[in-house]
Design a protein around this motif. Sequence first.
Motif, PDB file in Angstrom:
ATOM      1  N   ILE A   1      -0.360 -13.998  15.849  1.00 60.36           N
ATOM      2  CA  ILE A   1       0.083 -13.359  14.606  1.00 60.36           C
ATOM      3  C   ILE A   1       0.046 -11.844  14.706  1.00 60.36           C
ATOM      4  CG2 ILE A   1      -0.458 -13.046  12.151  1.00 60.36           C
ATOM      5  CD1 ILE A   1      -1.373 -16.016  12.191  1.00 60.36           C
ATOM      6  N   GLY A   2      -0.985 -11.296  15.278  1.00 64.64           N
ATOM      7  CA  GLY A   2      -1.098  -9.849  15.406  1.00 64.64           C
ATOM      8  C   GLY A   2      -2.078  -9.254  14.415  1.00 64.64           C
ATOM      9  N   TYR A   3      -1.798  -8.019  14.000  1.00 64.68           N
ATOM     10  CA  TYR A   3      -2.717  -7.228  13.179  1.00 64.68           C
ATOM     11  C   TYR A   3      -2.227  -7.076  11.745  1.00 64.68           C
ATOM     12  CZ  TYR A   3      -4.741  -5.804  17.637  1.00 64.68           C
ATOM     13  OH  TYR A   3      -5.336  -5.794  18.864  1.00 64.68           O
ATOM     14  N   ILE A   4      -3.187  -6.977  10.827  1.00 67.13           N
ATOM     15  CA  ILE A   4      -2.876  -6.672   9.433  1.00 67.13           C
ATOM     16  C   ILE A   4      -3.798  -5.558   8.949  1.00 67.13           C
ATOM     17  CG2 ILE A   4      -2.058  -8.998   8.889  1.00 67.13           C
ATOM     18  CD1 ILE A   4      -4.790  -9.365   7.357  1.00 67.13           C
ATOM     19  N   GLY A   5      -3.459  -4.987   7.823  1.00 65.31           N
ATOM     20  CA  GLY A   5      -4.289  -4.043   7.090  1.00 65.31           C
ATOM     21  C   GLY A   5      -3.859  -4.131   5.639  1.00 65.31           C
ATOM     22  N   ILE A   6      -4.710  -3.694   4.720  1.00 60.85           N
ATOM     23  CA  ILE A   6      -4.375  -3.747   3.293  1.00 60.85           C
ATOM     24  C   ILE A   6      -4.762  -2.427   2.653  1.00 60.85           C
ATOM     25  CG2 ILE A   6      -4.819  -4.915   1.084  1.00 60.85           C
ATOM     26  CD1 ILE A   6      -5.407  -7.463   2.693  1.00 60.85           C
ATOM     27  N   PHE A   7      -3.894  -1.957   1.748  1.00 57.88           N
ATOM     28  CA  PHE A   7      -4.174  -0.728   1.010  1.00 57.88           C
ATOM     29  C   PHE A   7      -3.857  -0.899  -0.461  1.00 57.88           C
ATOM     30  CE2 PHE A   7       0.166  -0.189   2.701  1.00 57.88           C
ATOM     31  CZ  PHE A   7       0.880   0.122   1.538  1.00 57.88           C
ATOM     32  N   ILE A   8      -4.389   0.014  -1.258  1.00 55.56           N
ATOM     33  CA  ILE A   8      -4.026   0.137  -2.676  1.00 55.56           C
ATOM     34  C   ILE A   8      -3.096   1.335  -2.755  1.00 55.56           C
ATOM     35  CG2 ILE A   8      -4.849   0.490  -5.038  1.00 55.56           C
ATOM     36  CD1 ILE A   8      -5.856  -2.149  -3.776  1.00 55.56           C
ATOM     37  N   ASP A   9      -1.904   1.134  -3.319  1.00 55.34           N
ATOM     38  CA  ASP A   9      -0.920   2.220  -3.364  1.00 55.34           C
ATOM     39  C   ASP A   9      -1.194   3.190  -4.507  1.00 55.34           C
ATOM     40  OD1 ASP A   9       0.154   1.125  -5.722  1.00 55.34           O
ATOM     41  OD2 ASP A   9       2.012   0.462  -4.769  1.00 55.34           O
ATOM     42  N   SER A  10      -0.325   4.158  -4.681  1.00 55.28           N
ATOM     43  CA  SER A  10      -0.505   5.194  -5.699  1.00 55.28           C
ATOM     44  C   SER A  10      -0.460   4.636  -7.116  1.00 55.28           C
ATOM     45  CB  SER A  10       0.578   6.264  -5.549  1.00 55.28           C
ATOM     46  OG  SER A  10       1.862   5.696  -5.756  1.00 55.28           O
ATOM     47  N   GLU A  11       0.042   3.415  -7.287  1.00 52.89           N
ATOM     48  CA  GLU A  11       0.159   2.807  -8.616  1.00 52.89           C
ATOM     49  C   GLU A  11      -0.932   1.777  -8.898  1.00 52.89           C
ATOM     50  OE1 GLU A  11       2.874   4.142 -10.608  1.00 52.89           O
ATOM     51  OE2 GLU A  11       2.432   5.396  -8.870  1.00 52.89           O
ATOM     52  N   GLY A  12      -1.756   1.464  -7.889  1.00 51.15           N
ATOM     53  CA  GLY A  12      -2.817   0.476  -8.061  1.00 51.15           C
ATOM     54  C   GLY A  12      -2.464  -0.902  -7.531  1.00 51.15           C
ATOM     55  N   ASN A  13      -1.312  -1.041  -6.850  1.00 50.29           N
ATOM     56  CA  ASN A  13      -0.924  -2.316  -6.245  1.00 50.29           C
ATOM     57  C   ASN A  13      -1.627  -2.512  -4.908  1.00 50.29           C
ATOM     58  OD1 ASN A  13       1.261  -3.134  -8.133  1.00 50.29           O
ATOM     59  ND2 ASN A  13       2.207  -1.245  -7.382  1.00 50.29           N
ATOM     60  N   ARG A  14      -2.011  -3.736  -4.624  1.00 44.90           N
ATOM     61  CA  ARG A  14      -2.577  -4.108  -3.328  1.00 44.90           C
ATOM     62  C   ARG A  14      -1.414  -4.567  -2.454  1.00 44.90           C
ATOM     63  NH1 ARG A  14      -5.175  -9.516  -2.063  1.00 44.90           N
ATOM     64  NH2 ARG A  14      -4.053  -9.946  -3.970  1.00 44.90           N
ATOM     65  N   VAL A  15      -1.256  -3.925  -1.284  1.00 42.06           N
ATOM     66  CA  VAL A  15      -0.136  -4.218  -0.391  1.00 42.06           C
ATOM     67  C   VAL A  15      -0.667  -4.304   1.035  1.00 42.06           C
ATOM     68  CG1 VAL A  15       2.072  -3.340   0.503  1.00 42.06           C
ATOM     69  CG2 VAL A  15       1.496  -3.012  -1.904  1.00 42.06           C
ATOM     70  N   GLY A  16      -0.144  -5.268   1.778  1.00 42.74           N
ATOM     71  CA  GLY A  16      -0.543  -5.426   3.168  1.00 42.74           C
ATOM     72  C   GLY A  16       0.499  -4.866   4.118  1.00 42.74           C
ATOM     73  N   VAL A  17       0.070  -4.633   5.340  1.00 42.50           N
ATOM     74  CA  VAL A  17       0.980  -4.259   6.421  1.00 42.50           C
ATOM     75  C   VAL A  17       0.657  -5.157   7.612  1.00 42.50           C
ATOM     76  CG1 VAL A  17       1.451  -1.872   5.737  1.00 42.50           C
ATOM     77  CG2 VAL A  17      -0.573  -2.361   7.110  1.00 42.50           C
ATOM     78  N   HIS A  18       1.672  -5.420   8.431  1.00 47.11           N
ATOM     79  CA  HIS A  18       1.516  -6.332   9.566  1.00 47.11           C
ATOM     80  C   HIS A  18       2.295  -5.794  10.756  1.00 47.11           C
ATOM     81  CE1 HIS A  18       3.260  -9.593  12.063  1.00 47.11           C
ATOM     82  NE2 HIS A  18       1.992  -9.944  12.118  1.00 47.11           N
ATOM     83  N   ALA A  19       1.752  -5.980  11.934  1.00 46.16           N
ATOM     84  CA  ALA A  19       2.454  -5.689  13.182  1.00 46.16           C
ATOM     85  C   ALA A  19       2.014  -6.713  14.219  1.00 46.16           C
ATOM     86  CB  ALA A  19       2.157  -4.275  13.686  1.00 46.16           C
ATOM     87  N   PRO A  20       2.961  -7.205  15.020  1.00 42.93           N
ATOM     88  CA  PRO A  20       2.575  -8.133  16.081  1.00 42.93           C
ATOM     89  C   PRO A  20       1.691  -7.444  17.102  1.00 42.93           C
ATOM     90  CG  PRO A  20       4.935  -7.662  16.162  1.00 42.93           C
ATOM     91  CD  PRO A  20       4.370  -6.939  14.986  1.00 42.93           C
ATOM     92  N   LYS A  21       0.967  -8.238  17.864  1.00 43.30           N
ATOM     93  CA  LYS A  21       0.077  -7.678  18.885  1.00 43.30           C
ATOM     94  C   LYS A  21       0.883  -7.130  20.034  1.00 43.30           C
ATOM     95  CE  LYS A  21      -4.072  -8.245  21.295  1.00 43.30           C
ATOM     96  NZ  LYS A  21      -4.989  -8.964  21.993  1.00 43.30           N
TER      97      LYS A  21
END
Length: 122
Positions: free
Chosen positions: A102-122
Amino acid sequence: MKRVINWFEIPAVDFERAVRFYETVMQTTLRREEMGGARFGIFPYEMPATSGAVTQMAALKPGSDGTLIYLDATPDVDAVLGRVEAAGGSVVLQKTLVSEDIGYIGIFIDSEGNRVGVHAPK
């Protein structure tokens, strides 16, 4: 079904702030459009790829406890997460290996307060 997702909308209260946030973090330009009283900052895409938008409309409210989407952070999740705080957000999950396949993920809270993830393959 050829794909599960065909469109997404990330709610924004301050539309321009939110669009600038995603343009900075994802290092891209969102196309601004208005339709039926709603404002959209559309992520670039080439058909048949899925896309979506930062959206400002009365029916949508930002939040950190709803649906979680993952944006493509190829080639490196760390690079995207490294731009989050300077753009007005906060990282809540640093780069994490899900699995070799699957690879790597990370999660952030954006400028509006939304929780959003990011993904990239290994």
